[in-house]
Structure formats: structure tokens, C-alpha cells
Design a protein around this motif. Structure first.
Motif, mmCIF file in Angstrom:
data_model
loop_
_atom_site.group_PDB
_atom_site.id
_atom_site.type_symbol
_atom_site.label_atom_id
_atom_site.label_comp_id
_atom_site.label_asym_id
_atom_site.label_seq_id
_atom_site.Cartn_x
_atom_site.Cartn_y
_atom_site.Cartn_z
ATOM 1 N N THR A 178 36.666 12.743 -29.189
ATOM 2 C CA THR A 178 38.030 12.258 -28.946
ATOM 3 C C THR A 178 38.092 10.761 -28.716
ATOM 4 O O THR A 178 37.373 10.231 -27.844
ATOM 5 N N GLY A 202 49.842 9.950 -18.396
ATOM 6 C CA GLY A 202 48.717 9.449 -19.158
ATOM 7 C C GLY A 202 47.963 8.348 -18.455
ATOM 8 O O GLY A 202 47.942 8.266 -17.209
ATOM 9 N N TYR A 255 46.380 17.647 -27.955
ATOM 10 C CA TYR A 255 45.476 17.189 -29.028
ATOM 11 C C TYR A 255 45.420 15.659 -29.117
ATOM 12 O O TYR A 255 45.237 15.120 -30.200
ATOM 13 N N PHE A 256 45.530 14.953 -27.989
ATOM 14 C CA PHE A 256 45.411 13.490 -28.005
ATOM 15 C C PHE A 256 44.033 13.087 -28.541
ATOM 16 O O PHE A 256 43.002 13.388 -27.946
ATOM 17 N N GLY A 297 46.507 8.835 -24.291
ATOM 18 C CA GLY A 297 45.363 9.570 -23.759
ATOM 19 C C GLY A 297 45.329 9.529 -22.248
ATOM 20 O O GLY A 297 46.322 9.190 -21.592
ATOM 21 N N PHE A 298 44.153 9.862 -21.693
ATOM 22 C CA PHE A 298 43.959 9.950 -20.243
ATOM 23 C C PHE A 298 42.788 9.066 -19.818
ATOM 24 O O PHE A 298 41.902 8.765 -20.610
ATOM 25 N N SER A 317 46.087 18.137 -22.596
ATOM 26 C CA SER A 317 46.295 17.249 -23.736
ATOM 27 C C SER A 317 46.884 17.988 -24.932
ATOM 28 O O SER A 317 46.362 19.026 -25.337
ATOM 29 N N THR A 346 39.668 8.144 -26.818
ATOM 30 C CA THR A 346 40.475 8.111 -25.592
ATOM 31 C C THR A 346 41.151 6.757 -25.386
ATOM 32 O O THR A 346 42.130 6.656 -24.653
ATOM 33 N N TYR A 383 41.807 16.413 -20.418
ATOM 34 C CA TYR A 383 41.434 16.983 -21.720
ATOM 35 C C TYR A 383 40.784 18.351 -21.527
ATOM 36 O O TYR A 383 41.085 19.313 -22.237
ATOM 37 N N CYS A 424 41.719 13.755 -30.668
ATOM 38 C CA CYS A 424 40.530 14.580 -30.925
ATOM 39 C C CYS A 424 40.365 14.891 -32.414
ATOM 40 O O CYS A 424 41.230 14.591 -33.239
#
Length: 339
Positions: free
Chosen positions: A29, A290, A62-63, A48-49, A60, A31, A55, A65
Motif C-alpha cells: 500500500t 485520515g 482500499y486507500f 491514507g492513514f 480503509s 500510504t 488499514y 493498496c
């Protein structure tokens, strides 16, 4: 460098002095991605985070990935291959989405190679077992992120079907906001898509099997338009597969899309060898907490998921996503940033 086998998931850094990516072993992913504007000001342009915990907890959408074994939707979570019917997990209305309940986005990938120097890269590998999430056959997947030029990120994905024919369709699912991940909606971004056709969908977002022209519709981005200009004419917003059929070619990749933020002129040109691209405007993102205290709302990002066509395994007129035993699936994309 010797292969490093997966243990606890971690976030790795890839930098060439111009752009810096942070990529997690969880889901391979992205990020974070710091990219300069015309004045050299860096912004993190992906949603993202800050840590891996959200995750891993499934917060998430699907951020960033890699999704698979089959990206996008499979109708009713069923397909027949070589006379055998396979049933997959249903996780999106009546459909199976992005590989199922525990797709490639929700596993730890091994780091099998890291290179420094002028073209730094990281290669991730994952072995998907026969029967995993209902799919047939063992598959070994490799994904290499590399910084080819000062402001270019490349992703090369390949997968080998080891012992059974199986559908394989991988996609990179980053949500882009070229103004910066924390700058609100992307409806003012302009976009041009080198696709004269889309695969229209039914009420469950499954392609009908038709391939229709975008001309004189709100889906026509063959010339540059603001994302928000006609989004209200598309019920629910954009979440559609474009047939990439009219882009220039470069190094075996065709021009898929140009995304531009008017506030700072930061621009992303995406090149790929995939036949299709899902254009998704984060219609279902709703107040997600986020990075750095940012709150991501509807339309906070834009997904440009190059892919095989959705539900292709059940549509004989779509390009096949079946990979035969011993054969190799390949899929590359080039993210070129400029300002």
C-alpha cells in the motif's frame, strides 16, 4: 539485498530526492507520496492513514493498496472455468469486490528485493494459495515500485498461475488529491481520459456487457473537463470502467489519463498497458479520519484504477482475464508528475 520474509507489517520509504513514497508491506500500500509543485513545495497527494492500524482494522476503503486476485466486481460472486463453478465471498451488495473478504490488500507481502541508487525500487511478493477466497490454483504475485525519473513512480506487477487456470486482474487503488490529501474535494480538478467508450453498468454496478461511446454524455473526458462539471448528471457519481482506446504509446504503455489541480498546476499523467481504467470519484467516502487530523469526505480523492474490465470472467466479449498454468500476467503503470 537478501529477501526479507514477512513478519509484522511495516512501512518502507522510497525516495530519490524529488519525490518520496511510503509503501507498506500490508497490501503493498502507498500510504504517502510527497510530490513538488512548480515552486518546489511538497504535498502528500494520496489519501491514507499515519499508522498501519486503520488499514489492518479494515477502516480503509482500499486507500493506496493493490487489490486482487480479481479487482473490481464479479457478478453474484460466481464464475465457471473449465466446467467448474466457483463461488466467492459476497462483499459488495450481491457481488464479490476486489478479491473478497481478505483480498491482496489485507495480507502482508514479503519484501524480496530493495535497490538504492539512481533508480531506487522495492519489490513485494505474495503467494496466494489454491482455494484462497474461493479462487482456483496457486498464484505467486510480484509488485515492484520504482522511482525511474525525478518525478516518476512506476509500478510493475506480474503474477504466475502455477497449477490451474485462474482469473487474475490486479489494480492499484490509490485515491489522488493533487492539491494535497487534506485539501477537501477534488471536483475542481480537471481530467482528460483517453477512452472513447465505457462499459455501462446495471443497478448493482455490474457491466451490462455493452461497450458504448462516451460522445455527448457526461462521461466524455476525451477533452479536458472539471470533474465536478457534470457529476450531478451521473447518479451516485463516477464509478465506471473506461475502455482505453485512443492514447499515445510510450515504451509499450499507452496514455490513459491526465489529472490536474488548478490551484497549484500539479499534474499527474498516467500511462499503462491495461485495457481499462476505473474512474472513481470517492462517492462512498464519508468523514474518514485520515493523516495528520485530516477528515476525508465524499469526493476527497480520485481513483484511476487501470485494470481488466469488471466481471470480465463472466463476459465473453470482454478481454479475457484468465491466466493459464505456467503463464504470466503482467500489468505496468507509470505515474508522471509535473507542474
Amino acid at each position: 539485498m537478501a529477501a526479507k520474509l514477512a513478519k509484522e507489517p511495516e512501512i518502507l520509504e522510497l525516495s530519490n530526492g524529488s519525490i518520496t513514497a511510503k509503501i507498506a508491506t500490508w497490501g503493498a500500500t502507498i500510504t504517502s507520496l510527497l510530490v513538488p509543485d512548480a515552486h518546489g513545495n511538497l504535498a502528500d497527494v494520496v489519501l491514507g492513514f499515519d499508522t498501519l492500524e486503520p488499514y489492518m482494522k479494515g477502516i480503509s476503503p482500499y486507500f493506496g493498496c493493490i487489490v486482487g486476485r480479481v479487482a473490481n466486481r464479479i457478478k453474484d460472486g460466481k464464475f465457471t472455468l473449465n466446467g467448474v463453478e466457483y463461488s466467492l465471498a459476497i462483499n459488495n451488495g450481491p457481488n464479490s469486490l476486489h478479491g473478497g473478504l481478505k483480498g491482496f490488500d489485507k495480507v502482508v507481502w514479503d519484501v524480496v528485493e530493495r535497490k538504492g541508487g539512481e533508480c531506487p525500487s522495492i519489490t513485494f511478493q505474495y503467494h496466494s494459495k489454491d482455494g484462497e477466497e474461493g479462487y482456483p490454483g496457486d498464484v505467486t504475485i510480484r509488485a515492484t515500485y520504482s522511482l525511474r525519473h525525478s518525478t516518476t513512480l512506476r509500478l510493475d506487477m506480474e503474477a504466475v498461475a502455477e497449477n490451474k487456470a485462474t482469473p487474475i486482474n490486479l489494480a492499484q487503488h490509490t485515491y489522488w488529491n493533487l492539491a494535497g490529501h487534506n485539501s477537501g474535494h477534488t471536483l475542481d480538478h480537471s481530467i482528460q481520459i483517453w477512452g472513447k467508450h465505457i462499459t455501462p453498468v446495471d443497478e448493482n454496478t455490474i457491466p451490462t456487457g455493452e461497450i458504448v461511446p462516451v460522445k455527448d454524455t457526461p462521461f466524455d473526458f476525451t477533452t479536458e473537463h472539471k470533474i465536478g462539471a457534470r457529476i450531478n448528471d451521473v447518479p451516485g457519481g463516477y464509478d465506471h470502467n473506461y475502455v482505453l482506446d485512443c492514447g499515445d504509446e510510450k515504451n509499450g504503455l499507452k496514455h490513459a489519463v491526465k489529472l490536474k489541480d488548478p490551484s497549484n498546476s500539479r499534474t499527474l499523467d498516467l500511462w499503462t498497458d491495461a485495457p481499462g481504467m476505473q474512474f472513481y470519484t470517492a462517492n462512498y467516502v464519508d468523514s474518514i479520519s485520515g493523516k495528520s487530523g485530516a477528515v476525508y469526505v465524499k469526493h476527497s480523492g480520485v481513483c484511476l484504477e487501470t485494470q481488466g474490465f469488471p466481471n470480465a470472467i463472466n463476459q465473453p466479449n470482454f478481454p479475457s482475464v484468465v491466466v493459464q498454468p505456467g503463464d504470466k500476467y503482467k500489468h505496468s503503470m507509470l505515474f508522471e508528475f509535473s507542474a
